[in-house]
Design a protein around this motif. Structure first.
Motif, mmCIF file in Angstrom:
data_model
loop_
_atom_site.group_PDB
_atom_site.id
_atom_site.type_symbol
_atom_site.label_atom_id
_atom_site.label_comp_id
_atom_site.label_asym_id
_atom_site.label_seq_id
_atom_site.Cartn_x
_atom_site.Cartn_y
_atom_site.Cartn_z
ATOM 1 N N LYS A 6 22.820 -12.908 22.459
ATOM 2 C CA LYS A 6 22.150 -14.208 22.384
ATOM 3 C C LYS A 6 21.458 -14.543 23.704
ATOM 4 N N LEU A 7 22.102 -14.239 24.804
ATOM 5 C CA LEU A 7 21.526 -14.498 26.119
ATOM 6 C C LEU A 7 20.269 -13.649 26.343
ATOM 7 N N THR A 8 20.302 -12.410 25.921
ATOM 8 C CA THR A 8 19.148 -11.524 26.062
ATOM 9 C C THR A 8 17.984 -12.011 25.212
ATOM 10 N N ALA A 10 17.477 -15.056 24.107
ATOM 11 C CA ALA A 10 17.012 -16.332 24.656
ATOM 12 C C ALA A 10 16.149 -16.110 25.895
ATOM 13 N N SER A 11 16.509 -15.151 26.730
ATOM 14 C CA SER A 11 15.697 -14.899 27.927
ATOM 15 C C SER A 11 14.342 -14.305 27.557
ATOM 16 N N ILE A 12 14.301 -13.452 26.548
ATOM 17 C CA ILE A 12 13.016 -12.900 26.097
ATOM 18 C C ILE A 12 12.127 -13.997 25.537
ATOM 19 N N LEU A 14 12.243 -17.246 26.207
ATOM 20 C CA LEU A 14 11.818 -18.135 27.292
ATOM 21 C C LEU A 14 10.749 -17.487 28.174
ATOM 22 N N THR A 15 10.854 -16.191 28.396
ATOM 23 C CA THR A 15 9.829 -15.490 29.178
ATOM 24 C C THR A 15 8.496 -15.505 28.448
#
Length: 50
Positions: A6-8, A10-12, A14-15
């Motif tokens: 989920k963190l990965t 979400a970071s993609i 947001l980027t």
């Protein structure tokens, strides 16, 4: 482990969102009209107003 996925993701996301948000605006103003020599002498540099 699911928390890391989920963190990965979400970071993609947001980027990608940040990349889209910082794109430069497109200039939509039309170019100035071209003036030939005779019109430039008669009306000045910008040309006749319409």
């Amino acid at each position: 482990m699911p928390s890391a996925v989920k963190l990965t993701v979400a970071s993609i996301v947001l980027t990608a969102l940040a990349a889209c948000a910082t794109a430069p605006a497109v200039d939509l103003t039309p170019p100035p009209p071209k003036v030939d020599a005779k019109t430039g002498l008669e009306y000045g540099s910008p040309g006749p107003r319409r």
